[in-house]
Design a protein around this motif. Structure first.
Motif, short mmCIF file in Angstrom:
data_model
loop_
_atom_site.label_atom_id
_atom_site.label_comp_id
_atom_site.label_asym_id
_atom_site.label_seq_id
_atom_site.Cartn_x
_atom_site.Cartn_y
_atom_site.Cartn_z
N THR A 579 0.86 -1.19 0.00
CA THR A 579 0.00 0.00 0.00
C THR A 579 0.89 1.23 0.00
O THR A 579 1.73 1.40 0.88
N GLY A 580 0.73 2.09 -1.01
CA GLY A 580 1.57 3.28 -1.13
C GLY A 580 1.44 4.20 0.06
O GLY A 580 0.40 4.26 0.74
N ASP A 581 2.50 4.95 0.32
CA ASP A 581 2.55 5.81 1.50
C ASP A 581 1.41 6.84 1.51
O ASP A 581 0.86 7.15 2.57
N VAL A 582 1.02 7.37 0.35
CA VAL A 582 0.00 8.42 0.32
C VAL A 582 -1.37 7.92 0.73
O VAL A 582 -2.25 8.73 1.05
N CYS A 583 -1.59 6.61 0.72
CA CYS A 583 -2.89 6.10 1.14
C CYS A 583 -2.75 5.04 2.24
O CYS A 583 -3.66 4.25 2.46
N ASP A 584 -1.60 5.03 2.91
CA ASP A 584 -1.33 4.07 3.99
C ASP A 584 -1.51 4.78 5.33
O ASP A 584 -0.83 5.78 5.60
N ASP A 585 -2.41 4.28 6.15
CA ASP A 585 -2.66 4.89 7.46
C ASP A 585 -1.47 4.73 8.40
O ASP A 585 -1.36 5.44 9.39
N ASP A 586 -0.60 3.76 8.10
CA ASP A 586 0.58 3.52 8.95
C ASP A 586 1.77 3.31 8.01
O ASP A 586 2.12 2.18 7.65
N ILE A 587 2.39 4.39 7.59
CA ILE A 587 3.42 4.34 6.54
C ILE A 587 4.58 3.43 6.91
O ILE A 587 5.06 2.65 6.07
N ASP A 588 5.04 3.48 8.15
CA ASP A 588 6.21 2.69 8.52
C ASP A 588 5.87 1.31 9.07
O ASP A 588 6.77 0.53 9.40
N GLY A 589 4.58 1.01 9.21
CA GLY A 589 4.17 -0.33 9.64
C GLY A 589 4.54 -0.68 11.06
O GLY A 589 4.71 -1.86 11.39
N ASP A 590 4.66 0.32 11.94
CA ASP A 590 5.02 0.03 13.33
C ASP A 590 3.81 -0.09 14.25
O ASP A 590 3.95 -0.17 15.47
N GLY A 591 2.60 -0.11 13.65
CA GLY A 591 1.39 -0.28 14.44
C GLY A 591 0.84 1.01 15.01
O GLY A 591 -0.20 0.99 15.68
N ILE A 592 1.50 2.13 14.73
CA ILE A 592 1.03 3.43 15.24
C ILE A 592 0.56 4.26 14.05
O ILE A 592 1.34 4.53 13.14
N PRO A 593 -0.71 4.66 14.01
CA PRO A 593 -1.22 5.44 12.86
C PRO A 593 -0.40 6.70 12.63
O PRO A 593 0.13 7.31 13.58
N ASN A 594 -0.28 7.10 11.37
CA ASN A 594 0.53 8.27 11.01
C ASN A 594 0.17 9.50 11.83
O ASN A 594 1.05 10.27 12.24
N LEU A 595 -1.14 9.69 12.08
CA LEU A 595 -1.60 10.89 12.77
C LEU A 595 -1.00 11.01 14.17
O LEU A 595 -0.80 12.11 14.68
N TYR A 596 -0.68 9.86 14.79
CA TYR A 596 -0.17 9.87 16.16
C TYR A 596 1.30 9.46 16.23
O TYR A 596 1.87 9.39 17.32
N ASP A 597 1.92 9.16 15.09
CA ASP A 597 3.29 8.65 15.06
C ASP A 597 4.26 9.82 14.96
O ASP A 597 4.19 10.63 14.03
N ASN A 598 5.20 9.92 15.91
CA ASN A 598 6.17 11.02 15.87
C ASN A 598 7.34 10.73 14.92
O ASN A 598 8.22 11.57 14.74
N CYS A 599 7.36 9.52 14.34
CA CYS A 599 8.28 9.19 13.25
C CYS A 599 7.49 8.38 12.23
O CYS A 599 7.65 7.15 12.14
N PRO A 600 6.62 9.02 11.45
CA PRO A 600 5.72 8.26 10.59
C PRO A 600 6.42 7.45 9.51
O PRO A 600 5.84 6.52 8.97
N ARG A 601 7.69 7.77 9.20
CA ARG A 601 8.40 7.04 8.15
C ARG A 601 9.52 6.17 8.70
O ARG A 601 10.29 5.58 7.93
N PHE A 602 9.62 6.07 10.04
CA PHE A 602 10.62 5.23 10.68
C PHE A 602 9.95 4.42 11.79
O PHE A 602 9.33 5.01 12.69
#
Length: 977
Positions: A579-602
């Motif tokens: 799933t591409g980053d622009v439509c992925d709710d969890d870009i880095d796949g660490d289980g934390i949604p992008n909106l709440y992730d302080n490192c959304p790409r790590f």
């Protein structure tokens, strides 16, 4: 039944419900048997094709504001996950679809057109902007008799004309033929979608006009009043939707009445089905001769039962005698005599297991030792013949687990269900009893020594034969390699993968990618996926998609688009989950949604943030200094707010972050994680044995072994024998055998550095990485830019093949070493011909043909000054220093492969470059000394040249001083002058 009949009569009399108008009840498709459903679907398609005017009429309740399908014509359901909004190879084509979006107050009509794409007609502000009850008429008109290629579409909501769409492509032009298994469907196919609306009624009228249809719905029009957008004087609609007519039923009564009618309708359907089932049973009983007064004859079946045990006994009544039913599963016969079926004849078990026949049924024995898999059992021929259930026993590769107990550095030979220990590996000598010890004789264990076109190269774990530049193979057999990508032009008489012929011998493609398996490598195949669309026109060149569907209108087709509904031409997918980053709710796949992730790409589950700036420590370029903007002007990975530029050893790591601030160590290796880099740590592995002083030296410097056991007394401890850094990669194939953090050449993850960020003359480079990080392609005519790997090196050997795969343009390309930041790095850059840069500001720059080695130490960093200084083939004050240029000014040739060899020893400032064309050396820089950068990262460079390939890339950690260093300095190997 009589009550139902009276209610329908009342409905007809009071509300004008049609009984004689030509119509099709579309709700029948949701409850019909498959055969009847196909008949209805074909009838609907026939109506769409044959009639000038058709009217889709419905009464629906919208439950939420999500987009939902109301009506569709598509292919029959197959397999996979269905999306009602897009074409899918697994589920067929959507030919026609009506959708409602209460969230945006819109109704859409989407259908397949003559061009193989979709025509979408969207009506906005239609009055459906919240959940509730709505009626609609969708009127579609065309001139069938004149074979018109256009249609007209009109929409009526709640008895009011809403919108027109004139002269749109024909709706019926591309509907399926009767031979295609098409399906008419009310509502979406997925369960979630079904909850979004309820269809109270759904009818298709034909062979009529809008006036008749509206009157049948209880709406009256005169002349062309419906085209003027005025409301119909509609009894039902006014009562339900708040019109001026107050007669008849109120909304609550009508809702209750509608519910009762729906329940009655369902009851009629159930009663009809039960009546049919009862009729079928009675017909069967009559055929068997069973009469109501003699269904059971205990004297015949109970007292004199001739049937096989477990077989049904059926009396023949007055005719006398009995009839036996079919034999039980697993038997064959006439019901009186039943014999066991030998299911094992159908071979339901794995060839390495046994099939045991039973009475009845069969059993497969468990998979034997050396295999993995399950047993199996079953009864009957159908079960035994089911290929999907056939027992599978898979061989276990024992050699994958600690070499299966074979002597270390010896061959382990796997076989089906077993294994055997073979001779010592190449470069080792001995046997299974005495062990395999390092050999420094090339060719040991082979029939002959190195090939005539190979050399013997010594490495930490011994000596190996390597084919010379211009040839390829396993070192013991070498053949011509025209494109220098490590694959011979023709098959060689050896079994190694490196002996197989090149599937694209004139274009470097070290990974030998061949998507369509046609024997032509992707690098030289004009139609990579073999879908009859050539690569330059194919929006999915690596995936078959002859229709080229592209829902989001980016440059990537739906078949290969990881975000089909959101444009994302770069297809970035950080967590590689598809799933591409622009439509992925969890870009880095660490289980934390992008909106709440302080490192959304790590990935950072702990979410640590020491400086409380909202940027997690794992991705914060100043983890102890608050800098939410993360500014990093020089692209060195350290934020501007904490970048003091103090680096006294010049290795690119500022002093307060350097684990050896006085000794160059760009790699920052710290094996024992004690905060002291190995370069300045007296005990790298922390096992209490000093690395080089008494009571050392440590015979496993990077692996704790306080006992220092060395069975073969070769100076290397047993625990690190053959794998000095204990990274599970044998030293013979480890590119950095003394660094557990680097095992193989890999540029899959890289940093893009734009050297003219504000320039608008050209676009930025487009980098494509292939062959698991060993090949890079740059496709565009671009501004200057770098693709830099994240691995930092001290001393190294860097090899690669350079190839320009076009006959257009004549500009710069090359590679980078010693990269510390965007203002400090070395570049090897090659220009084809002399040229003055087209932007003469801030100064006029002239490029000469040939290879140049430059030291970049820019006071300004990326921008116009550095851009023109890179183009200039001379020193530029405050920007670039020219270290060496090819004295013959030889430019690169189009579509010609060149192989480079670069040696860099930053601790003494040693640099040397060699370039080969085939087996011929075309240039040699000789020994160059420069200490501007004392180590750094590697990458590739491109400036205004498209279609550049860097293939068969390879780097090795190497701090050993070459022999020519001593000749150049006048020193000897013991340090004397």
């Amino acid at each position: 039944m009589y009550l139902i009949f009276l209610m329908f009569c009342w409905l007809q009399a009071s509300y004008g419900i049609p009984t004689s108008l030509t119509e099709i009840d579309l709700l029948m498709t949701s409850s019909s048997r498959p055969a009847q459903k196909i008949t209805i679907s074909r009838k609907v398609i026939q109506v769409f094709k044959q009639y000038d005017s058709i009217f889709l009429v419905g009464d629906i309740e919208i439950h939420d504001k999500n987009v939902t399908t109301i009506f569709a014509i598509d292919e029959m359901e197959r397999i996979g996950v269905f999306s009602s909004r897009h074409f899918s190879q697994n589920r067929g084509i959507i030919y026609f679809e009506l959708l409602v979006d209460a969230g945006t107050d819109a109704v859409s009509v989407r259908y397949l057109n003559n061009h193989g794409g979709y025509t979408s007609v969207k009506f906005r502000k239609v009055g459906i902007n919240q959940p509730g009850y709505y009626s609609f008429i969708l009127a579609i008109s065309s001139s069938i008799k004149e074979r018109s290629s256009t249609s007209g579409i009109q929409l009526y909501i709640n008895c009011k004309h809403s919108h027109n769409a004139e002269n749109v492509p024909s709706v019926a032009a591309n509907l399926p033929s009767e031979s295609i298994a098409a399906e008419v469907r009310v509502g979406p196919r997925d369960r979630i979608g079904q909850a979004r609306f309820t269809a109270r009624s759904m009818l298709l009228f034909y062979d009529t006009d809008i006036t008749t249809v509206s009157e049948q719905m209880g709406c009256k029009v005169q002349g062309d009043e419906h085209r003027a957008g005025s409301a119909f004087p509609c009894r039902v609609c006014d009562d339900v939707y708040g019109g001026s007519n107050t007669g008849g039923m109120n909304r609550q009564d009508l809702q209750e009445f509608t519910r009762v009618v729906a329940e009655l309708k369902q009851s009629i359907i159930m009663m009809t089905r039960e009546a049919q089932q009862l009729k079928n049973v009675m017909m069967q009983c009559k055929a068997c001769g069973i009469q109501p007064d003699n269904l059971i004859d205990e004297d015949e079946c109970d007292l004199n039962n001739p049937c096989f045990e477990g077989v049904a006994c059926i009396n023949n009544g007055a005719n006398g005698g009995v009839k036996c039913g079919p034999c039980p599963e697993g038997y064959t016969g006439d019901g009186k005599i039943c014999e066991d079926i030998d299911e094992c004849k159908e071979e339901p078990c794995s060839p390495v297991a046994k099939c045991l026949n039973h009475v009845p049924g069969f059993t497969c024995t468990p998979c034997p030792p050396g295999y993995t898999g399950q047993g199996r059992e079953g009864i009957g021929l159908e079960e035994a013949r089911n290929k999907t259930k056939k027992q599978v026993c898979t061989d276990i590769d024992e050699c994958q687990e600690d070499n299966a107990g074979c002597v270390f550095n010896s061959e382990c030979i796997n076989s089906m269900g077993s294994f055997s220990c073979g001779p010592c590996k190449a470069g080792y000598e001995g046997d299974q009893e005495s062990g395999c010890k390092l050999s420094h004789r090339c060719g040991f264990g082979k029939k002959s020594s190195c090939h005539v076109n190979a050399t013997c190269q010594s490495h930490r774990d011994g000596a190996v034969c390597e084919c010379r530049v211009g040839t390829a193979g396993n070192g013991y057999t070498c053949g011509e390699d025209s494109d220098l990508d490590g694959r011979p032009d023709y098959d060689l008489p050896c079994v190694d993968a490196s002996c197989l012929k090149d599937n694209c011998k004139n274009v470097p493609n070290s990974g030998q990618e061949d998507v369509d398996g046609d024997g032509f490598g992707d690098a030289c195949d004009e139609d990579i996926d073999n879908d009859d669309v050539i690569n330059i026109e194919d929006n999915c060149p690596y995936h078959v998609n002859e229709y080229q569907r592209n829902s989001d209108a980016d440059s990537v087709g739906d078949v290969c688009d990881n975000c089909k509904t959101v444009p994302n031409s770069d297809q970035s997918d950080v967590d590689a989950d598809g799933t591409g980053d622009v439509c992925d709710d969890d870009i880095d796949g660490d289980g934390i949604p992008n909106l709440y992730d302080n490192c959304p790409r790590f990935p950072n589950n702990d979410q640590h943030d020491i400086d409380k700036d909202g940027i997690g420590d794992d991705c914060d370029n100043c983890p102890q200094t608050e800098n939410p903007n993360q500014d990093d002007k020089d692209d060195d990975g350290t934020g501007d707010l904490c970048d003091d530029g103090k680096d006294r050893d010049g290795d690119g790591i500022q002093d307060d972050q350097d684990n050896c601030p006085d000794i160059i160590n760009s790699g920052q290796l710290d094996t024992d994680n004690d905060g002291i880099g190995d370069q300045c740590d007296e005990d790298d592995d922390g096992d209490g044995v000093p690395d080089f002083t008494l009571p050392g030296p440590d015979n496993c410097r990077l692996v704790p072994n306080s006992d220092q056991v060395d069975t073969d007394a070769n100076g290397v401890g047993d625990v690190c024998e053959g794998d000095f850094d204990y990274d599970k990669i044998p030293d013979r194939i480890d590119v950095c055998p003394e660094n557990a953090e680097i095992q193989r050449t890999d540029f899959r993850y890289f940093q893009q550095v734009i050297l003219d960020p504000l320039g608008d003359a050209q676009i930025d480079p487009n980098w494509v990485v292939q062959n698991e990080g060993k090949e890079i392609v740059q496709t565009l005519n671009s501004d200057p830019g770098l693709a830099i790997g994240y691995t930092a090196f001290n001393g190294l050997d860097f090899y690669g093949t350079f190839f320009v795969n076009t006959k257009t343009d004549d500009d710069y390309a090359g590679f980078i070493f010693g990269y510390q930041d965007s203002s400090h790095f070395y570049s090897v850059m090659w220009k084809q011909s002399e040229q003055t840069y087209w932007q003469t500001s801030p100064f006029r720059a002239i490029a000469q043909p040939g290879i140049q080695i430059k030291a970049i130490k820019s006071r300004t960093g990326p921008g116009k000054l550095l851009r023109n200084a890179l183009w200039e083939s001379a020193d530029t004050d405050g920007q670039v220093k020219l270290l060496w240029s090819d004295p013959i000014n030889m430019g690169w040739e189009d579509q010609t492969a060149y192989r480079w060899e670069l040696l860099h020893r930053p601790d003494v400032g040693y640099i040397r470059l060699k370039m080969f064309k085939g087996s011929q050396k075309v240039t040699d820089s000789g020994v160059i000394f420069d200490e501007t950068m004392r180590g750094g990262r590697l990458g590739v460079f491109c400036f205004s040249q498209e279609k550049v390939i860097w293939s068969n890339l390879m780097y090795r950690c190497n701090d050993t001083l070459p022999h020519d260093y001593y000749g150049a300095t006048g020193k000897t190997m013991n340090g004397q002058s």
